[in-house]
Motif scaffolding. Structure first.
Motif, PDB file in Angstrom:
ATOM      1  N   GLY A 154       0.772  -1.240   0.000  1.00 22.56           N
ATOM      2  CA  GLY A 154       0.000   0.000   0.000  1.00 22.56           C
ATOM      3  C   GLY A 154       0.799   1.282   0.000  1.00 22.56           C
TER       4      GLY A 154
ATOM      5  N   VAL B 118      -1.727   4.407  -0.312  1.00 25.27           N
ATOM      6  CA  VAL B 118      -2.463   4.656   0.934  1.00 25.27           C
ATOM      7  C   VAL B 118      -2.820   6.128   1.053  1.00 25.27           C
ATOM      8  CG1 VAL B 118      -0.363   5.020   2.311  1.00 25.27           C
ATOM      9  CG2 VAL B 118      -2.460   4.244   3.429  1.00 25.27           C
TER      10      VAL B 118
ATOM     11  N   ALA C 268      -3.479  -0.087   3.365  1.00 23.64           N
ATOM     12  CA  ALA C 268      -2.061  -0.424   3.525  1.00 23.64           C
ATOM     13  C   ALA C 268      -1.944  -1.490   4.600  1.00 23.64           C
ATOM     14  CB  ALA C 268      -1.247   0.798   3.914  1.00 23.64           C
TER      15      ALA C 268
ATOM     16  N   ARG D 166      -6.328   2.514   6.664  1.00 20.09           N
ATOM     17  CA  ARG D 166      -6.905   3.223   5.520  1.00 20.09           C
ATOM     18  C   ARG D 166      -7.227   4.655   5.935  1.00 20.09           C
ATOM     19  NH1 ARG D 166      -9.998   1.295   0.911  1.00 20.09           N
ATOM     20  NH2 ARG D 166     -10.143  -0.771   1.855  1.00 20.09           N
TER      21      ARG D 166
ATOM     22  N   ALA E 156      -3.124   0.939  -6.277  1.00 18.07           N
ATOM     23  CA  ALA E 156      -4.232   0.770  -5.334  1.00 18.07           C
ATOM     24  C   ALA E 156      -4.964  -0.557  -5.568  1.00 18.07           C
ATOM     25  CB  ALA E 156      -5.210   1.935  -5.464  1.00 18.07           C
TER      26      ALA E 156
ATOM     27  N   ALA F  66      -2.931  -3.075  -3.919  1.00 14.17           N
ATOM     28  CA  ALA F  66      -3.049  -2.963  -2.471  1.00 14.17           C
ATOM     29  C   ALA F  66      -4.350  -3.578  -1.969  1.00 14.17           C
ATOM     30  CB  ALA F  66      -2.960  -1.495  -2.056  1.00 14.17           C
TER      31      ALA F  66
ATOM     32  N   GLN G 274       1.838  -4.099  -7.488  1.00 14.87           N
ATOM     33  CA  GLN G 274       2.205  -2.804  -6.919  1.00 14.87           C
ATOM     34  C   GLN G 274       3.620  -2.395  -7.309  1.00 14.87           C
ATOM     35  OE1 GLN G 274       0.821  -2.166  -2.688  1.00 14.87           O
ATOM     36  NE2 GLN G 274       0.223  -4.308  -2.910  1.00 14.87           N
TER      37      GLN G 274
END
Length: 341
Positions: free
Chosen positions: A13, A17, A23, A167, A224, A227, A246
């Motif tokens: 993340g 994040v 994350a 989050r 994202a 994540a 990611q």
């Protein structure tokens, strides 16, 4: 009355994040120690921010050496370098908790034997030295003030410990919940011989957002998605795939921003990690510091040797360490929640 707060590893993340993606962050069994009975030898910007805000009366002595590593041979300047394990947050949290613990001890000493706090202590149930929620909010506000923003996941790990899913919500509120990683998961940490400044990396990424918002939005969107998949991963294979998504997005984000989020060393080693069914990813903002090897099995001896040749040394640590606590010399500290392989 020694207090200790753990460092952290961002598992998933990073960057995303800040745009509202989840994350995953883990507390690690490397700690900052704080002693409220000793004067401070150094006052960090984050601790000063807490003092300025009235959340802290004074700084205290601390030892953050467990979150640092010896400087590379032949380097000039400091004898050690940061590992990127959230030392600034851990120092702040340990300091706030140490002063709270000292104040609680003073109150308990002064209290009459008939008070509820004293009766609870006599029954083996001492009153908590601090309120974890209040400690978290004070630390989060001071850390953000000193650093000009940030998600605060490192503060969450130091306060609460364990493995967390974090989050960002409306107004910058950080939602934090315990998270169970897939079973049979191996995580190894490798430290680079080059340290990175998170603020510099974030500044370059923000500059990209200003000059090419479409590319910035697309790449962070891809990160994202990875994540979100990492949080939902039910096994090691799914988590590895989510992390790789990611890393791919962050590598291109770094290329476009002129920020080495995924360093040349990591790029060279990623195929070897893939061949072992694992992902090799930067932890946090990247650019150096620490990286994580995540898979269903630990890395081979050949991979460890290749990493060493590339300037990455294995750093033993465990994930899921307890959050900030008073270190009781009469009994061993609580065991980490998640064993590191």
């Amino acid at each position: 009355m020694i207090v200790r707060a753990p460092g952290k590893l961002v598992l998933s993340g990073a960057y995303a994040v800040l745009e509202g993606a989840p994350a995953l962050v883990a507390a690690v069994d490397r700690y900052v120690l704080a002693d409220p009975a000793r004067p401070a030898a150094l006052v960090t910007d984050e601790v000063q921010a807490a003092i300025d805000a009235g959340a802290l009366d004074r700084a205290v002595w601390f030892d953050a050496s467990a979150l640092r590593a010896p400087a590379p041979a032949g380097s000039s300047g400091a004898a050690s370098r940061k590992l990127g394990l959230g030392s600034s947050a851990a120092i702040l949290v340990a300091t706030l908790a140490a002063r709270a613990a000292a104040a609680a001890a003073t109150r308990a000493t002064e209290a009459a034997a008939t008070t509820r706090a004293t009766r609870a202590a006599a029954a083996g149930q001492p009153a908590p030295a601090w309120d974890a929620r209040a400690l978290f909010l004070d630390a989060l506000a001071a850390h953000r003030r000193a650093q000009g923003g940030g998600s605060g996941v490192d503060v969450a790990a130091s306060v609460h410990g364990g493995v967390l899913c974090c989050r960002l919500g409306p107004g910058g509120a950080l939602d934090v919940a315990p998270h169970a990683l897939p079973g049979e998961l191996a995580v190894e940490v490798f430290a680079s011989d080059a340290a990175a400044r998170t603020s510099d990396m974030l500044e370059r990424v923000r500059a990209l957002a200003a000059r090419d918002p479409a590319a910035h939005r697309a790449l962070l969107g891809a990160a994202a998605e990875g994540a979100t998949a990492a949080v939902a991963a039910a096994d090691a294979r799914a988590l590895v795939a989510a992390l790789d998504r990611q890393v791919d997005a962050l590598a291109e984000l770094g290329d476009r921003a002129g920020a080495p989020i995924v360093t040349p060393a990591l790029r060279r080693l990623r195929p070897a990690a893939t061949a072992e069914g694992a992902s090799l990813a930067p932890s946090g903002a990247g650019g150096g510091d620490v990286s994580i090897f995540v898979g269903a099995a630990p890395p081979s001896a050949a991979f460890i040797e290749a990493a060493r040749a590339a300037g990455l040394d294995r750093v033993p640590m465990s994930l899921g360490a307890p959050g900030v606590h008073v270190l009781d010399a009469a009994r061993p500290p609580p065991a980490p929640h998640v064993s590191h392989v």
